[in-house]
Design a protein around this motif. Structure first.
Motif, PDB file in Angstrom:
ATOM      1  N   GLN A   1      32.545  34.954  29.401  1.00 33.91           N
ATOM      2  CA  GLN A   1      33.867  34.347  29.434  1.00 33.91           C
ATOM      3  C   GLN A   1      34.823  35.018  28.559  1.00 33.91           C
ATOM      4  O   GLN A   1      35.997  34.946  28.646  1.00 33.91           O
ATOM      5  CB  GLN A   1      33.571  32.962  28.997  1.00 33.91           C
ATOM      6  CG  GLN A   1      34.748  32.069  29.270  1.00 33.91           C
ATOM      7  CD  GLN A   1      34.583  30.564  28.979  1.00 33.91           C
ATOM      8  OE1 GLN A   1      33.382  30.174  28.674  1.00 33.91           O
ATOM      9  NE2 GLN A   1      35.584  29.811  28.502  1.00 33.91           N
ATOM     10  N   ALA A   2      34.154  35.672  27.492  1.00 34.96           N
ATOM     11  CA  ALA A   2      35.124  36.271  26.488  1.00 34.96           C
ATOM     12  C   ALA A   2      35.787  37.652  27.093  1.00 34.96           C
ATOM     13  O   ALA A   2      36.987  37.590  26.944  1.00 34.96           O
ATOM     14  CB  ALA A   2      34.188  36.675  25.247  1.00 34.96           C
ATOM     15  N   LEU A   3      34.798  38.212  27.994  1.00 42.24           N
ATOM     16  CA  LEU A   3      35.490  39.350  28.471  1.00 42.24           C
ATOM     17  C   LEU A   3      36.367  38.907  29.731  1.00 42.24           C
ATOM     18  O   LEU A   3      37.299  39.604  29.796  1.00 42.24           O
ATOM     19  CB  LEU A   3      34.130  40.189  29.355  1.00 42.24           C
ATOM     20  CG  LEU A   3      34.782  41.433  30.025  1.00 42.24           C
ATOM     21  CD1 LEU A   3      33.844  42.508  29.731  1.00 42.24           C
ATOM     22  CD2 LEU A   3      34.622  41.085  31.440  1.00 42.24           C
ATOM     23  N   VAL A   4      36.158  37.750  30.462  1.00 41.99           N
ATOM     24  CA  VAL A   4      37.100  37.399  31.578  1.00 41.99           C
ATOM     25  C   VAL A   4      38.449  37.179  30.772  1.00 41.99           C
ATOM     26  O   VAL A   4      39.587  37.492  31.282  1.00 41.99           O
ATOM     27  CB  VAL A   4      36.362  36.179  32.038  1.00 41.99           C
ATOM     28  CG1 VAL A   4      37.394  35.412  32.922  1.00 41.99           C
ATOM     29  CG2 VAL A   4      35.407  36.619  33.196  1.00 41.99           C
ATOM     30  N   ASP A   5      38.418  36.379  29.630  1.00 42.21           N
ATOM     31  CA  ASP A   5      39.277  36.178  29.054  1.00 42.21           C
ATOM     32  C   ASP A   5      40.384  37.108  28.600  1.00 42.21           C
ATOM     33  O   ASP A   5      41.680  37.251  28.534  1.00 42.21           O
ATOM     34  CB  ASP A   5      39.246  34.890  27.888  1.00 42.21           C
ATOM     35  CG  ASP A   5      38.886  33.507  28.552  1.00 42.21           C
ATOM     36  OD1 ASP A   5      39.057  33.627  29.632  1.00 42.21           O
ATOM     37  OD2 ASP A   5      38.158  33.021  27.702  1.00 42.21           O
ATOM     38  N   ALA A   6      39.621  38.203  27.843  1.00 45.08           N
ATOM     39  CA  ALA A   6      40.158  39.371  27.407  1.00 45.08           C
ATOM     40  C   ALA A   6      40.778  40.313  28.471  1.00 45.08           C
ATOM     41  O   ALA A   6      42.005  41.028  28.048  1.00 45.08           O
ATOM     42  CB  ALA A   6      39.016  40.106  26.525  1.00 45.08           C
ATOM     43  N   LEU A   7      40.129  40.112  29.485  1.00 50.02           N
ATOM     44  CA  LEU A   7      40.837  40.960  30.578  1.00 50.02           C
ATOM     45  C   LEU A   7      41.913  40.411  31.167  1.00 50.02           C
ATOM     46  O   LEU A   7      42.486  40.834  32.391  1.00 50.02           O
ATOM     47  CB  LEU A   7      39.692  41.406  31.607  1.00 50.02           C
ATOM     48  CG  LEU A   7      38.772  42.323  30.998  1.00 50.02           C
ATOM     49  CD1 LEU A   7      37.551  42.848  32.092  1.00 50.02           C
ATOM     50  CD2 LEU A   7      39.345  43.734  30.470  1.00 50.02           C
ATOM     51  N   GLY A   8      42.294  39.131  30.948  1.00 50.12           N
ATOM     52  CA  GLY A   8      43.011  38.261  31.622  1.00 50.12           C
ATOM     53  C   GLY A   8      43.155  37.822  33.151  1.00 50.12           C
ATOM     54  O   GLY A   8      43.865  37.748  33.852  1.00 50.12           O
ATOM     55  N   LEU A   9      41.717  37.758  33.371  1.00 46.88           N
ATOM     56  CA  LEU A   9      41.373  37.119  34.657  1.00 46.88           C
ATOM     57  C   LEU A   9      41.331  35.625  34.901  1.00 46.88           C
ATOM     58  O   LEU A   9      40.634  34.952  34.431  1.00 46.88           O
ATOM     59  CB  LEU A   9      39.755  37.585  35.005  1.00 46.88           C
ATOM     60  CG  LEU A   9      39.490  38.963  34.661  1.00 46.88           C
ATOM     61  CD1 LEU A   9      38.055  39.433  35.192  1.00 46.88           C
ATOM     62  CD2 LEU A   9      40.352  40.106  35.429  1.00 46.88           C
ATOM     63  N   GLU A  10      42.831  35.431  35.385  1.00 46.66           N
ATOM     64  CA  GLU A  10      42.769  33.950  35.565  1.00 46.66           C
ATOM     65  C   GLU A  10      42.168  33.157  36.833  1.00 46.66           C
ATOM     66  O   GLU A  10      41.675  32.206  36.622  1.00 46.66           O
ATOM     67  CB  GLU A  10      44.459  33.726  35.975  1.00 46.66           C
ATOM     68  CG  GLU A  10      45.531  34.181  34.642  1.00 46.66           C
ATOM     69  CD  GLU A  10      45.026  33.106  33.552  1.00 46.66           C
ATOM     70  OE1 GLU A  10      44.658  31.764  33.463  1.00 46.66           O
ATOM     71  OE2 GLU A  10      44.875  33.670  32.232  1.00 46.66           O
ATOM     72  N   ARG A  11      41.805  34.285  37.688  1.00 43.28           N
ATOM     73  CA  ARG A  11      40.919  33.528  38.760  1.00 43.28           C
ATOM     74  C   ARG A  11      40.401  34.802  39.385  1.00 43.28           C
ATOM     75  O   ARG A  11      40.917  35.800  39.324  1.00 43.28           O
ATOM     76  CB  ARG A  11      41.950  32.951  39.720  1.00 43.28           C
ATOM     77  CG  ARG A  11      41.348  32.330  41.007  1.00 43.28           C
ATOM     78  CD  ARG A  11      42.233  31.373  41.755  1.00 43.28           C
ATOM     79  NE  ARG A  11      41.716  31.188  43.009  1.00 43.28           N
ATOM     80  CZ  ARG A  11      41.008  30.211  43.477  1.00 43.28           C
ATOM     81  NH1 ARG A  11      40.405  29.347  42.410  1.00 43.28           N
ATOM     82  NH2 ARG A  11      40.389  29.905  44.428  1.00 43.28           N
ATOM     83  N   PHE A  12      39.171  34.651  39.585  1.00 38.62           N
ATOM     84  CA  PHE A  12      38.494  35.914  39.986  1.00 38.62           C
ATOM     85  C   PHE A  12      37.045  35.553  40.911  1.00 38.62           C
ATOM     86  O   PHE A  12      36.620  34.424  40.944  1.00 38.62           O
ATOM     87  CB  PHE A  12      37.869  36.852  38.704  1.00 38.62           C
ATOM     88  CG  PHE A  12      37.231  35.791  37.928  1.00 38.62           C
ATOM     89  CD1 PHE A  12      35.580  36.134  38.049  1.00 38.62           C
ATOM     90  CD2 PHE A  12      37.508  35.010  36.982  1.00 38.62           C
ATOM     91  CE1 PHE A  12      34.717  35.302  37.140  1.00 38.62           C
ATOM     92  CE2 PHE A  12      36.662  34.158  36.158  1.00 38.62           C
ATOM     93  CZ  PHE A  12      35.304  34.411  36.291  1.00 38.62           C
ATOM     94  N   HIS A  13      36.724  36.691  41.752  1.00 40.30           N
ATOM     95  CA  HIS A  13      35.543  36.393  42.383  1.00 40.30           C
ATOM     96  C   HIS A  13      34.336  36.646  41.525  1.00 40.30           C
ATOM     97  O   HIS A  13      34.304  37.639  40.909  1.00 40.30           O
ATOM     98  CB  HIS A  13      35.300  37.155  43.686  1.00 40.30           C
ATOM     99  CG  HIS A  13      36.491  36.793  44.566  1.00 40.30           C
ATOM    100  ND1 HIS A  13      36.425  35.601  45.666  1.00 40.30           N
ATOM    101  CD2 HIS A  13      38.012  37.641  44.768  1.00 40.30           C
ATOM    102  CE1 HIS A  13      37.812  35.686  46.160  1.00 40.30           C
ATOM    103  NE2 HIS A  13      38.542  36.832  45.593  1.00 40.30           N
ATOM    104  N   LEU A  14      33.010  35.877  41.654  1.00 40.41           N
ATOM    105  CA  LEU A  14      31.872  36.133  40.633  1.00 40.41           C
ATOM    106  C   LEU A  14      30.785  36.341  41.534  1.00 40.41           C
ATOM    107  O   LEU A  14      30.259  35.746  42.518  1.00 40.41           O
ATOM    108  CB  LEU A  14      31.737  34.988  39.837  1.00 40.41           C
ATOM    109  CG  LEU A  14      30.498  34.875  38.723  1.00 40.41           C
ATOM    110  CD1 LEU A  14      30.975  36.078  37.833  1.00 40.41           C
ATOM    111  CD2 LEU A  14      30.745  33.586  38.336  1.00 40.41           C
ATOM    112  N   VAL A  15      29.959  37.697  41.095  1.00 41.18           N
ATOM    113  CA  VAL A  15      28.776  38.056  41.713  1.00 41.18           C
ATOM    114  C   VAL A  15      27.839  38.112  40.746  1.00 41.18           C
ATOM    115  O   VAL A  15      27.970  38.949  39.771  1.00 41.18           O
ATOM    116  CB  VAL A  15      28.937  39.259  42.649  1.00 41.18           C
ATOM    117  CG1 VAL A  15      27.740  39.867  43.105  1.00 41.18           C
ATOM    118  CG2 VAL A  15      30.211  39.218  43.507  1.00 41.18           C
ATOM    119  N   GLY A  16      26.477  37.652  40.972  1.00 40.19           N
ATOM    120  CA  GLY A  16      25.368  37.684  39.968  1.00 40.19           C
ATOM    121  C   GLY A  16      24.113  38.198  40.702  1.00 40.19           C
ATOM    122  O   GLY A  16      23.757  37.567  41.756  1.00 40.19           O
TER     123      GLY A  16
END
Length: 262
Positions: free
Chosen positions: A80-95
């Motif tokens: 989540q810290a990476l998502v927020d730092a990269l400014g990803l407001e909405r994204f597709h997620l793969v795990g």
């Protein structure tokens, strides 16, 4: 396609990621004890239509390695810290495998920010799995030997998952595992302790669960995810535990199609 490598700061230290392409972001999370290189051949294929991002999970690869105990919640904190730092407001997620377990926790937290969720060979963790966690044999733990024979032992632990000719992918596994050899088993332990069944009701993203036919560890989980989430499931044409490396073209097509249908 050129890879762009970078770091973002977090409360745990720097988090490493690799990306390529542009457009709607797709974040990919790897299994234990791997790194972003699990998606080495998938990234440029997904990057043809998206901003494709693969991060190194906290404690693995080139990301920070704090001394505190690993847990799925802490892995998700870092993601989540990476998502927020990269400014990803909405994204597709793969795990994939452990990455899928982390993705469940992240999707449960971020809900509508996750445009779609793809769980690849993700174990389904319920009370029974947590109760019997202590009975499970170590997956990757080896005791270092003066003659280096533990290297062959580690290689052979995973050799059966790879077909002849896939030694380059197995070598990448070895590099990742040896870089965290003193804590190589902790990611697996974190998975077995996670209260996944209690978090799944908070997942709102449209979800697809996939698996390789040879991955008998995770294949039974498809039906459980379908029951818990009402999600679609799919068995790919081949492969085993290292599915993204074995069938990168098919894997990328599934990611792209699922993102496009969200």
């Amino acid at each position: 396609m050129t890879f762009r490598k970078g770091y973002v700061p977090s409360g745990f230290g720097q988090l490493h990621y690799v990306e390529c392409g542009a457009g709607e972001p797709v974040l990919m999370l790897h299994q234990t004890p791997r790194s972003w290189t699990e998606y080495l051949d998938v990234l440029p294929l997904v990057g043809a239509a998206h901003r494709a991002i693969a991060m190194d999970t906290l404690g693995f690869g080139a990301s920070a390695k704090p001394d505190d105990p690993h847990s799925i919640e802490r892995f998700a904190d870092a993601a989540q810290a990476l998502v927020d730092a990269l400014g990803l407001e909405r994204f597709h997620l793969v795990g994939h495998h452990t990455g899928g377990v982390i993705a469940v926790e992240l999707a449960a937290r971020l809900q509508s920010r996750v445009a779609s969720l793809l769980l690849s060979a993700t174990p389904f963790i319920d009370e029974d799995k947590r109760r019997t966690a202590g009975e499970r044999k170590p997956v990757d733990h080896v005791d270092p030997k003066p003659d280096g024979s533990h290297l062959l032992e580690l290689w052979n632990r995973r050799r059966g998952f790879y077909a002849d000719g896939e030694e380059a992918a197995l070598t990448r596994f070895m590099v990742d595992a040896l870089s965290v050899l003193d804590r190589v088993e902790e990611g697996h332990v974190a998975v077995r302790q996670y209260a996944m069944d209690q978090r799944l009701p908070y997942v709102t993203a449209r979800t697809l669960a996939v698996c390789a036919p040879g991955d008998h560890y995770s294949l039974p989980a498809l039906e459980k995810f379908a029951d818990a989430l009402g999600c679609e499931t799919r068995v790919l044409s081949g492969g085993h535990v290292p599915l993204p490396e074995q069938l990168p073209g098919e894997f990328a097509k599934v990611v792209l199609a699922w993102a496009a249908s969200a």
